[in-house]
Design an enzyme around this catalytic site. Structure first.
Site, PDB file in Angstrom:
ATOM      1  N   SER A 130       0.829  -1.215   0.000  1.00  0.00           N
ATOM      2  CA  SER A 130       0.000   0.000   0.000  1.00  0.00           C
ATOM      3  C   SER A 130       0.864   1.267   0.000  1.00  0.00           C
ATOM      4  CB  SER A 130      -0.982   0.003   1.168  1.00  0.00           C
ATOM      5  OG  SER A 130      -0.317   0.178   2.388  1.00  0.00           O
ATOM      6  N   HIS A 177       8.747   2.925   8.787  1.00  0.00           N
ATOM      7  CA  HIS A 177       8.526   2.008   9.904  1.00  0.00           C
ATOM      8  C   HIS A 177       7.290   2.473  10.667  1.00  0.00           C
ATOM      9  CE1 HIS A 177       9.519  -0.941  12.923  1.00  0.00           C
ATOM     10  NE2 HIS A 177       9.275  -0.018  13.837  1.00  0.00           N
TER      11      HIS A 177
HETATM   12  C1  GAR Z   1       3.837  -0.800   6.646  1.00  0.00           C
HETATM   13  O1  GAR Z   1       3.070  -0.515   7.784  1.00  0.00           O
HETATM   14  C2  GAR Z   1       5.302  -0.482   6.909  1.00  0.00           C
HETATM   15  O2  GAR Z   1       5.477   0.634   7.736  1.00  0.00           O
HETATM   16  C3  GAR Z   1       5.762  -1.740   7.580  1.00  0.00           C
HETATM   17  O3  GAR Z   1       5.141  -2.774   6.877  1.00  0.00           O
HETATM   18  C4  GAR Z   1       3.895  -2.309   6.382  1.00  0.00           C
HETATM   19  C5  GAR Z   1       3.843  -2.619   4.915  1.00  0.00           C
HETATM   20  O4  GAR Z   1       2.581  -2.290   4.389  1.00  0.00           O
HETATM   21  N1  GAR Z   1       7.199  -1.847   7.567  1.00  0.00           N
HETATM   22  C6  GAR Z   1       7.909  -2.355   8.572  1.00  0.00           C
HETATM   23  O5  GAR Z   1       7.412  -2.820   9.565  1.00  0.00           O
HETATM   24  C7  GAR Z   1       9.405  -2.307   8.366  1.00  0.00           C
HETATM   25  N2  GAR Z   1      10.100  -2.487   9.613  1.00  0.00           N
HETATM   26  P1  GAR Z   1       2.402  -2.073   2.840  1.00  0.00           P
HETATM   27  O6  GAR Z   1       2.983  -3.315   2.166  1.00  0.00           O
HETATM   28  O7  GAR Z   1       0.914  -2.009   2.664  1.00  0.00           O
HETATM   29  O8  GAR Z   1       3.111  -0.819   2.449  1.00  0.00           O
END
Ligand code: GAR
Length: 210
Positions: A13, A103
């Site tokens: 996302s 993060h």
């Molecule tokens: C997001 O919330 C991002 O901040 C987190 O993973 C999710 C990915 O969502 N990242 C971490 O935790 C890295 N340490 P997305 O695939 O929908 O962007």
């Protein structure tokens, strides 16, 4: 023209927010061949590649192969957007100053996994998200921008995560835009932003109702 390579592992996302912001994305690469985000990128005409870390003997071998693919695009910036792999020192050093991550916590609080559950357990009143330059220490490095959200009575990790994610989608495109426009300068562990004359621009904070 300046360009960005985005690394994802799943939903994508944040990648989507970056694409919808019209940023110059040269490619989206995933360590997970079935990452949902790859489909969205492809449907928007963005080149995608999958490189399955499970097919490599160790972290270094995977990171070396990943870097070789990234470098074919000669990106100005490598953007980790939910890329759920710990990166080797070799990789981090190779992209020093041009590798950023998002993060889901107000770093340095809650590095690692399950940030929303841990924020609720600790009873913090304010939670949020952080975009930072990547260093070899996990979820640590010079902070570019943060967004804070209130923790509300009755919040579950899901409701809190959704409130934070909405902010992630706002601050990540902004951070990438600043980088590509040459507005970020690193001094030690601090990031100076040439357009941000006050704290307002780099901390998006909630209205606290008392
Ligand atoms: C997001 O919330 C991002 O901040 C987190 O993973 C999710 C990915 O969502 N990242 C971490 O935790 C890295 N340490 P997305 O695939 O929908 O962007």
């Amino acid at each position: 023209m300046a360009s960005v390579v985005i690394l994802i592992s799943g939903r994508g996302s944040n990648m989507r927010a970056l694409l919808e912001a019209g940023l110059p994305v040269a490619a989206v690469i995933s360590n997970n061949p079935t990452a949902e985000g790859l489909l969205f990128a492809r449907s928007h005409g963005i080149p995608t590649q999958a490189i399955n870390h499970r097919t490599f003997p160790d972290r270094e071998a995977f990171d070396t192969a990943l870097a070789a693919i990234i470098d074919t695009y000669q990106p100005d910036l490598v953007v980790l957007a939910g890329f759920m792999r710990i990166l080797s020192t070799f990789f981090v050093d190779h992209y020093q100053g041009r590798l950023i991550n998002i993060h889901p916590s107000l770093l340095p609080a809650f590095p690692g996994l399950n940030t929303h559950e841990r924020a609720l357990e600790e009873g913090v009143r304010i939670h949020g998200c952080t975009v930072h330059f990547v260093t070899s220490k996990l979820d640590y490095g010079p902070i570019i921008i943060q967004a804070a959200v209130p923790v509300l009575t009755g919040d579950t990790s899901a409701t809190l995560a959704a409130r934070v994610l909405a902010q992630e989608h706002r601050i990540y495109p902004q951070a990438v835009r600043w980088f590509l426009q040459g507005q970020l300068a690193l001094t030690g562990n601090r990031v100076e932003i040439s357009s941000a004359s006050d704290g307002q621009t780099v901390l998006c904070s909630p209205e606290i109702k008392l």
